[in-house]
Motif scaffolding. Sequence first.
Motif, PDB file in Angstrom:
ATOM      1  N   PRO A 144     -41.695  16.591  -4.655  1.00 34.78           N
ATOM      2  CA  PRO A 144     -41.336  15.987  -3.369  1.00 34.78           C
ATOM      3  C   PRO A 144     -40.535  16.968  -2.522  1.00 34.78           C
ATOM      4  CG  PRO A 144     -40.835  14.491  -5.194  1.00 34.78           C
ATOM      5  CD  PRO A 144     -41.218  15.800  -5.806  1.00 34.78           C
ATOM      6  N   THR A 145     -40.670  16.877  -1.217  1.00 34.84           N
ATOM      7  CA  THR A 145     -39.852  17.709  -0.338  1.00 34.84           C
ATOM      8  C   THR A 145     -38.393  17.238  -0.442  1.00 34.84           C
ATOM      9  OG1 THR A 145     -40.058  16.243   1.570  1.00 34.84           O
ATOM     10  CG2 THR A 145     -41.779  17.924   1.300  1.00 34.84           C
ATOM     11  N   PRO A 146     -37.446  18.126  -0.132  1.00 30.12           N
ATOM     12  CA  PRO A 146     -36.038  17.685  -0.163  1.00 30.12           C
ATOM     13  C   PRO A 146     -35.793  16.454   0.701  1.00 30.12           C
ATOM     14  CG  PRO A 146     -36.170  20.076   0.056  1.00 30.12           C
ATOM     15  CD  PRO A 146     -37.586  19.556   0.179  1.00 30.12           C
ATOM     16  N   ALA A 147     -36.429  16.404   1.858  1.00 29.87           N
ATOM     17  CA  ALA A 147     -36.230  15.239   2.746  1.00 29.87           C
ATOM     18  C   ALA A 147     -36.785  13.964   2.097  1.00 29.87           C
ATOM     19  CB  ALA A 147     -36.905  15.480   4.094  1.00 29.87           C
ATOM     20  N   GLN A 148     -37.919  14.088   1.441  1.00 31.62           N
ATOM     21  CA  GLN A 148     -38.501  12.924   0.748  1.00 31.62           C
ATOM     22  C   GLN A 148     -37.588  12.438  -0.374  1.00 31.62           C
ATOM     23  OE1 GLN A 148     -42.353  14.532  -0.434  1.00 31.62           O
ATOM     24  NE2 GLN A 148     -43.342  12.647   0.258  1.00 31.62           N
ATOM     25  N   TRP A 149     -37.108  13.398  -1.124  1.00 27.88           N
ATOM     26  CA  TRP A 149     -36.265  13.060  -2.278  1.00 27.88           C
ATOM     27  C   TRP A 149     -34.991  12.365  -1.828  1.00 27.88           C
ATOM     28  CZ3 TRP A 149     -37.220  12.481  -7.156  1.00 27.88           C
ATOM     29  CH2 TRP A 149     -36.197  12.508  -8.094  1.00 27.88           C
ATOM     30  N   GLU A 150     -34.389  12.921  -0.781  1.00 28.78           N
ATOM     31  CA  GLU A 150     -33.159  12.326  -0.250  1.00 28.78           C
ATOM     32  C   GLU A 150     -33.418  10.909   0.255  1.00 28.78           C
ATOM     33  OE1 GLU A 150     -30.352  13.586   3.377  1.00 28.78           O
ATOM     34  OE2 GLU A 150     -30.966  15.257   2.087  1.00 28.78           O
ATOM     35  N   SER A 151     -34.527  10.744   0.966  1.00 28.01           N
ATOM     36  CA  SER A 151     -34.856   9.411   1.484  1.00 28.01           C
ATOM     37  C   SER A 151     -35.182   8.454   0.341  1.00 28.01           C
ATOM     38  CB  SER A 151     -36.037   9.483   2.450  1.00 28.01           C
ATOM     39  OG  SER A 151     -35.642  10.097   3.650  1.00 28.01           O
ATOM     40  N   LEU A 152     -35.869   8.962  -0.668  1.00 29.24           N
ATOM     41  CA  LEU A 152     -36.200   8.114  -1.814  1.00 29.24           C
ATOM     42  C   LEU A 152     -34.924   7.583  -2.468  1.00 29.24           C
ATOM     43  CD1 LEU A 152     -38.249   6.946  -3.880  1.00 29.24           C
ATOM     44  CD2 LEU A 152     -37.965   9.069  -5.188  1.00 29.24           C
ATOM     45  N   LEU A 153     -33.978   8.484  -2.740  1.00 25.45           N
ATOM     46  CA  LEU A 153     -32.731   8.054  -3.380  1.00 25.45           C
ATOM     47  C   LEU A 153     -31.996   7.035  -2.511  1.00 25.45           C
ATOM     48  CD1 LEU A 153     -31.466  11.460  -4.818  1.00 25.45           C
ATOM     49  CD2 LEU A 153     -32.097   9.442  -6.144  1.00 25.45           C
ATOM     50  N   ALA A 154     -31.943   7.325  -1.233  1.00 25.04           N
ATOM     51  CA  ALA A 154     -31.226   6.416  -0.323  1.00 25.04           C
ATOM     52  C   ALA A 154     -31.915   5.052  -0.275  1.00 25.04           C
ATOM     53  CB  ALA A 154     -31.142   7.031   1.074  1.00 25.04           C
ATOM     54  N   LEU A 155     -33.238   5.053  -0.206  1.00 23.70           N
ATOM     55  CA  LEU A 155     -33.974   3.789  -0.145  1.00 23.70           C
ATOM     56  C   LEU A 155     -33.807   3.014  -1.456  1.00 23.70           C
ATOM     57  CD1 LEU A 155     -35.968   1.835   1.216  1.00 23.70           C
ATOM     58  CD2 LEU A 155     -37.837   3.209   0.242  1.00 23.70           C
ATOM     59  N   LEU A 156     -33.909   3.711  -2.575  1.00 21.96           N
ATOM     60  CA  LEU A 156     -33.758   3.035  -3.866  1.00 21.96           C
ATOM     61  C   LEU A 156     -32.377   2.417  -3.993  1.00 21.96           C
ATOM     62  CD1 LEU A 156     -35.590   5.583  -6.223  1.00 21.96           C
ATOM     63  CD2 LEU A 156     -36.443   3.372  -5.396  1.00 21.96           C
ATOM     64  N   ARG A 157     -31.349   3.178  -3.595  1.00 20.72           N
ATOM     65  CA  ARG A 157     -29.984   2.634  -3.660  1.00 20.72           C
ATOM     66  C   ARG A 157     -29.852   1.391  -2.788  1.00 20.72           C
ATOM     67  NH1 ARG A 157     -28.012   8.396  -4.044  1.00 20.72           N
ATOM     68  NH2 ARG A 157     -27.178   8.516  -6.157  1.00 20.72           N
ATOM     69  N   HIS A 158     -30.448   1.470  -1.626  1.00 20.67           N
ATOM     70  CA  HIS A 158     -30.394   0.327  -0.704  1.00 20.67           C
ATOM     71  C   HIS A 158     -31.073  -0.902  -1.325  1.00 20.67           C
ATOM     72  CE1 HIS A 158     -31.234  -2.085   2.875  1.00 20.67           C
ATOM     73  NE2 HIS A 158     -32.522  -1.984   2.609  1.00 20.67           N
ATOM     74  N   LEU A 159     -32.258  -0.704  -1.895  1.00 25.82           N
ATOM     75  CA  LEU A 159     -32.998  -1.838  -2.457  1.00 25.82           C
ATOM     76  C   LEU A 159     -32.332  -2.357  -3.733  1.00 25.82           C
ATOM     77  CD1 LEU A 159     -36.635  -0.491  -1.904  1.00 25.82           C
ATOM     78  CD2 LEU A 159     -35.481  -2.314  -0.613  1.00 25.82           C
ATOM     79  N   MET A 160     -31.787  -1.437  -4.527  1.00 31.66           N
ATOM     80  CA  MET A 160     -31.090  -1.855  -5.752  1.00 31.66           C
ATOM     81  C   MET A 160     -29.909  -2.756  -5.403  1.00 31.66           C
ATOM     82  SD  MET A 160     -31.175   1.836  -7.678  1.00 31.66           S
ATOM     83  CE  MET A 160     -30.084   1.442  -9.053  1.00 31.66           C
ATOM     84  N   ALA A 161     -29.184  -2.368  -4.350  1.00 34.43           N
ATOM     85  CA  ALA A 161     -28.036  -3.182  -3.943  1.00 34.43           C
ATOM     86  C   ALA A 161     -28.504  -4.532  -3.398  1.00 34.43           C
ATOM     87  CB  ALA A 161     -27.212  -2.429  -2.892  1.00 34.43           C
ATOM     88  N   LYS A 162     -29.564  -4.496  -2.616  1.00 35.40           N
ATOM     89  CA  LYS A 162     -30.039  -5.718  -1.957  1.00 35.40           C
ATOM     90  C   LYS A 162     -30.533  -6.752  -2.969  1.00 35.40           C
ATOM     91  CE  LYS A 162     -33.315  -7.173   1.623  1.00 35.40           C
ATOM     92  NZ  LYS A 162     -34.270  -6.694   2.644  1.00 35.40           N
ATOM     93  N   TYR A 163     -31.252  -6.294  -3.998  1.00 33.76           N
ATOM     94  CA  TYR A 163     -31.849  -7.225  -4.962  1.00 33.76           C
ATOM     95  C   TYR A 163     -31.138  -7.212  -6.312  1.00 33.76           C
ATOM     96  CZ  TYR A 163     -35.677  -7.728  -1.648  1.00 33.76           C
ATOM     97  OH  TYR A 163     -36.417  -8.002  -0.522  1.00 33.76           O
TER      98      TYR A 163
END
Length: 365
Positions: A144-163
Amino acid sequence: MTTPLPIVDVREQMPNYEAYKDWQRPGEVLGIAVHHSATADKTTGEPVGDAFTFFEYQVNGRGWVHGGYNYVIPADGTIQYALDEKIAAYHAGFKDPTDSLGLEQGQYWNNHYLAVCLSGWFSDDRTWQDEAGVHPIPNRYTHPTPAQWESLLALLRHLMAKYNIPPENVRAHRELTGNATQCPGLNLDPVRLRELLRQSPPAPPPTAAEPSPGEHVLLVPDTADYLTAALGYIWKFRPDVSFAPQTAAGRWRYVTAAGDVPADLLAEYRRRGAIRVEHIPGDAETVRRQLDARVAQNRPFLDGEGEPFTRYTVQPGDTLSKIALRFYGQAQLWTRIFEANRDILTDPARIEVGQVLKIPPPPAD
Ligand SMILES: [Zn+2]
């Protein structure tokens, strides 16, 4: 503090949207499945595609009702919200008509796991095929590109917190029972991913308050040697320049004062609204070294403890009480100065001429 996610909502722009927009997943969100699209440019190996091309392919090419990923993250790190979280995913189902695995007849992962897809193909030695045979794709862009990886981690953290999803329920597609696939590519290590998700997110770099144009003044003695000493700093940070320290109070929010400036004048700047006052005492050569150090660090001010403070050089006859009286108008506030300088002071009764003390802002009323 969290950075806003670079989410672009494209749900309504996906093909066939009207047909499924009111669907509801059967049951709760319990986890997240991470996919890749297994799409790479044949010649360069670069990741290709986004929610639009993937959904187009699934719906109009394969006859699915929707594209099956809740989120797609293309190579630039954009997060495309493509399929409402309330709608069950595709991509992780398997055939089990008798429910021999107890996984909702092979639909458990789709029913309960959000699907997040990264554009790209994250394995080595990829190939593509046509009538002429099998052709290699160069081993480039296999992560993954660095930007993808960073966004992936951020999105996962967001969804983990939400659910309220635990890290162990963030899984690579290939880790899901019943699924025979390399997705999301052998170079994407889900163990490492979960390790990162167990750690707290990296703190954003401290953002020191930086002056805007017109907010910052450099006060220098009106002599050629001081001005020459300050040229590098002036060129780099573009402060206003003044030779008249006595008239500067109240005009600038950030003050860098070089050379011999009386302490009560420094205090006056702060009383009249300056949020950062830095005093660099000494001869032109000393001032040059100090200013050039700031140029080298790419910071117009030295690091403080996160709050602006005045720097004051101890003069003959000074005591902490006298300094407190001068800066705060109250001698008993000397402890405030002592505490701020414990790194260089051990005994409040002993300060030395020439020592540079940090003077914290006056206590809030
Ligand atoms: Zn997959």
